[in-house]
Design a protein around this motif. Sequence first.
Motif, PDB file in Angstrom:
ATOM      1  N   ILE A 153       1.561   2.393  15.793  1.00  0.00           N
ATOM      2  CA  ILE A 153       0.667   3.301  16.517  1.00  0.00           C
ATOM      3  C   ILE A 153      -0.560   3.578  15.652  1.00  0.00           C
ATOM      4  O   ILE A 153      -0.437   4.020  14.511  1.00  0.00           O
ATOM      5  N   ILE A 154      -1.738   3.315  16.204  1.00  0.00           N
ATOM      6  CA  ILE A 154      -3.001   3.612  15.530  1.00  0.00           C
ATOM      7  C   ILE A 154      -3.779   4.544  16.441  1.00  0.00           C
ATOM      8  O   ILE A 154      -4.092   4.182  17.583  1.00  0.00           O
ATOM      9  N   LYS A 155      -4.097   5.726  15.972  1.00  0.00           N
ATOM     10  CA  LYS A 155      -4.781   6.709  16.827  1.00  0.00           C
ATOM     11  C   LYS A 155      -5.676   7.610  15.997  1.00  0.00           C
ATOM     12  O   LYS A 155      -5.214   8.342  15.131  1.00  0.00           O
ATOM     13  N   ASP A 156      -6.980   7.491  16.229  1.00  0.00           N
ATOM     14  CA  ASP A 156      -7.966   8.396  15.629  1.00  0.00           C
ATOM     15  C   ASP A 156      -7.820   8.514  14.117  1.00  0.00           C
ATOM     16  O   ASP A 156      -7.746   9.613  13.554  1.00  0.00           O
ATOM     17  N   GLY A 157      -7.755   7.374  13.444  1.00  0.00           N
ATOM     18  CA  GLY A 157      -7.728   7.372  11.982  1.00  0.00           C
ATOM     19  C   GLY A 157      -6.373   7.639  11.362  1.00  0.00           C
ATOM     20  O   GLY A 157      -6.277   7.838  10.150  1.00  0.00           O
ATOM     21  N   LYS A 158      -5.323   7.655  12.166  1.00  0.00           N
ATOM     22  CA  LYS A 158      -3.970   7.854  11.645  1.00  0.00           C
ATOM     23  C   LYS A 158      -3.069   6.733  12.146  1.00  0.00           C
ATOM     24  O   LYS A 158      -3.264   6.208  13.241  1.00  0.00           O
ATOM     25  N   ALA A 159      -2.071   6.368  11.342  1.00  0.00           N
ATOM     26  CA  ALA A 159      -1.165   5.277  11.709  1.00  0.00           C
ATOM     27  C   ALA A 159       0.282   5.658  11.455  1.00  0.00           C
ATOM     28  O   ALA A 159       0.582   6.400  10.516  1.00  0.00           O
ATOM     29  N   GLU A 160       1.169   5.146  12.306  1.00  0.00           N
ATOM     30  CA  GLU A 160       2.607   5.275  12.120  1.00  0.00           C
ATOM     31  C   GLU A 160       3.245   3.922  12.394  1.00  0.00           C
ATOM     32  O   GLU A 160       2.839   3.217  13.322  1.00  0.00           O
ATOM     33  N   GLN A 161       4.229   3.572  11.590  1.00  0.00           N
ATOM     34  CA  GLN A 161       4.962   2.326  11.768  1.00  0.00           C
ATOM     35  C   GLN A 161       6.455   2.635  11.886  1.00  0.00           C
ATOM     36  O   GLN A 161       6.974   3.493  11.170  1.00  0.00           O
ATOM     37  N   TYR A 162       7.120   1.928  12.799  1.00  0.00           N
ATOM     38  CA  TYR A 162       8.549   2.115  13.020  1.00  0.00           C
ATOM     39  C   TYR A 162       9.234   0.757  13.034  1.00  0.00           C
ATOM     40  O   TYR A 162       8.664  -0.234  13.500  1.00  0.00           O
ATOM     41  N   LEU A 163      10.463   0.716  12.537  1.00  0.00           N
ATOM     42  CA  LEU A 163      11.274  -0.488  12.581  1.00  0.00           C
ATOM     43  C   LEU A 163      12.684  -0.098  13.005  1.00  0.00           C
ATOM     44  O   LEU A 163      13.318   0.753  12.352  1.00  0.00           O
ATOM     45  N   ASN A 164      13.120  -0.669  14.112  1.00  0.00           N
ATOM     46  CA  ASN A 164      14.448  -0.365  14.659  1.00  0.00           C
ATOM     47  C   ASN A 164      14.663   1.137  14.859  1.00  0.00           C
ATOM     48  O   ASN A 164      15.723   1.687  14.568  1.00  0.00           O
ATOM     49  N   LEU A 194       0.799  -1.227   0.000  1.00  0.00           N
ATOM     50  CA  LEU A 194       0.000   0.000   0.000  1.00  0.00           C
ATOM     51  C   LEU A 194       0.836   1.282   0.000  1.00  0.00           C
ATOM     52  O   LEU A 194       0.410   2.296  -0.545  1.00  0.00           O
ATOM     53  N   GLN A 195       2.015   1.242   0.610  1.00  0.00           N
ATOM     54  CA  GLN A 195       2.825   2.458   0.694  1.00  0.00           C
ATOM     55  C   GLN A 195       4.300   2.096   0.716  1.00  0.00           C
ATOM     56  O   GLN A 195       4.708   1.176   1.438  1.00  0.00           O
ATOM     57  N   LYS A 196       5.098   2.788  -0.063  1.00  0.00           N
ATOM     58  CA  LYS A 196       6.544   2.559  -0.026  1.00  0.00           C
ATOM     59  C   LYS A 196       7.084   3.034   1.317  1.00  0.00           C
ATOM     60  O   LYS A 196       6.512   3.947   1.941  1.00  0.00           O
ATOM     61  N   PRO A 197       8.168   2.468   1.804  1.00  0.00           N
ATOM     62  CA  PRO A 197       8.698   2.847   3.112  1.00  0.00           C
ATOM     63  C   PRO A 197       9.105   4.319   3.173  1.00  0.00           C
ATOM     64  O   PRO A 197       9.723   4.835   2.253  1.00  0.00           O
ATOM     65  N   VAL A 198       8.743   4.972   4.258  1.00  0.00           N
ATOM     66  CA  VAL A 198       9.201   6.336   4.497  1.00  0.00           C
ATOM     67  C   VAL A 198      10.725   6.329   4.637  1.00  0.00           C
ATOM     68  O   VAL A 198      11.418   7.186   4.098  1.00  0.00           O
ATOM     69  N   THR A 199      11.229   5.344   5.374  1.00  0.00           N
ATOM     70  CA  THR A 199      12.665   5.128   5.498  1.00  0.00           C
ATOM     71  C   THR A 199      12.970   3.722   4.997  1.00  0.00           C
ATOM     72  O   THR A 199      12.605   2.745   5.654  1.00  0.00           O
ATOM     73  N   PRO A 200      13.585   3.567   3.844  1.00  0.00           N
ATOM     74  CA  PRO A 200      13.881   2.227   3.332  1.00  0.00           C
ATOM     75  C   PRO A 200      15.050   1.579   4.068  1.00  0.00           C
ATOM     76  O   PRO A 200      15.818   2.248   4.757  1.00  0.00           O
ATOM     77  N   ASN A 201      15.155   0.255   3.916  1.00  0.00           N
ATOM     78  CA  ASN A 201      16.287  -0.511   4.443  1.00  0.00           C
ATOM     79  C   ASN A 201      16.466  -0.366   5.951  1.00  0.00           C
ATOM     80  O   ASN A 201      17.592  -0.312   6.454  1.00  0.00           O
ATOM     81  N   ALA A 202      15.349  -0.336   6.678  1.00  0.00           N
ATOM     82  CA  ALA A 202      15.432  -0.233   8.132  1.00  0.00           C
ATOM     83  C   ALA A 202      15.586  -1.590   8.797  1.00  0.00           C
ATOM     84  O   ALA A 202      15.939  -1.661   9.985  1.00  0.00           O
ATOM     85  N   ALA A 203      15.342  -2.665   8.059  1.00  0.00           N
ATOM     86  CA  ALA A 203      15.371  -4.010   8.644  1.00  0.00           C
ATOM     87  C   ALA A 203      16.776  -4.555   8.796  1.00  0.00           C
ATOM     88  O   ALA A 203      17.679  -4.241   8.010  1.00  0.00           O
ATOM     89  N   LYS A 204      16.942  -5.396   9.801  1.00  0.00           N
ATOM     90  CA  LYS A 204      18.186  -6.146   9.976  1.00  0.00           C
ATOM     91  C   LYS A 204      18.099  -7.447   9.189  1.00  0.00           C
ATOM     92  O   LYS A 204      17.009  -7.901   8.834  1.00  0.00           O
ATOM     93  N   PRO A 205      19.216  -8.092   8.904  1.00  0.00           N
ATOM     94  CA  PRO A 205      19.208  -9.318   8.100  1.00  0.00           C
ATOM     95  C   PRO A 205      18.450 -10.457   8.772  1.00  0.00           C
ATOM     96  O   PRO A 205      18.202 -10.438   9.986  1.00  0.00           O
ATOM     97  N   ALA A 206      18.072 -11.445   7.979  1.00  0.00           N
ATOM     98  CA  ALA A 206      17.403 -12.636   8.499  1.00  0.00           C
ATOM     99  C   ALA A 206      18.227 -13.248   9.624  1.00  0.00           C
ATOM    100  O   ALA A 206      19.456 -13.267   9.571  1.00  0.00           O
TER     101      ALA A 206
END
Length: 251
Positions: free
Chosen positions: A184-195, A163-175
Amino acid sequence: MTYMRFSGKLPIAAGLLSLTLTLSVNPANATRLPGEHEVISPLKKGGWESLFDGKTLKGWHIYLKEGQPVSDKWTVDNGAIHLTAGGAGDLVTDKEYGNFELELEWKIAEGGNSGIIYHVHEDPKFKASYNTGPEMQVLDNERHPDAKQGRDGNRTAGSLYDLQKPVTPNAAKPAGEWNKARLIIKDGKAEQYLNGKKTAEYPTSGPEWDKMVAESKFKGWEGFGKYDKGHLALQDHGNKVWFRNIRIREL
């Protein structure tokens, strides 16, 4: 040095100052005056709740199989929820959540794929949790083909899947390494964070959301993203995956 002696009664101004300080320092214990609204301390709302005790799968069930034994393919391994093989079905919380902040850690096997899905509506007409719930992607970006499919990385780890390209790409650590996710889901808005890096930000309803869905694989799916409250799900995508330190606070 001259000392001033006061009688047992404070002057009116000093008394008012004392009352003001008392209310400011400890509003929870203060007596409200007529017409005042209650002052609610942030500590009274949104306390953290553990969703996994590190030993059992209490509080979880397989999608559409509430009240039945959890598949033996979902196990507890060294303080983590571990999917040992595919075919178990998605693991979902017994409880439903609307506005919330979720934190957990995940680790994916080489070539693996999974997801963290929210606002899942459990109904037999929807065969899987992803039929209704949006997904925060869990993936081995280096080896799984999904990382190169979709558009602009919108199927890579940490993204809002398809649905949406990453705001910050390559945030994941290797397998094989632990990643810390936050949703975070709050009043119709969402934010996702990784590391610690923001990977997605979006509305969960309205024209912008509808446009995102219309341009994704979910176009025309009945019920997808339509619910503002539902279960959380850990996806069985057929690959080994681990989850630990799972906690949530309702907002």
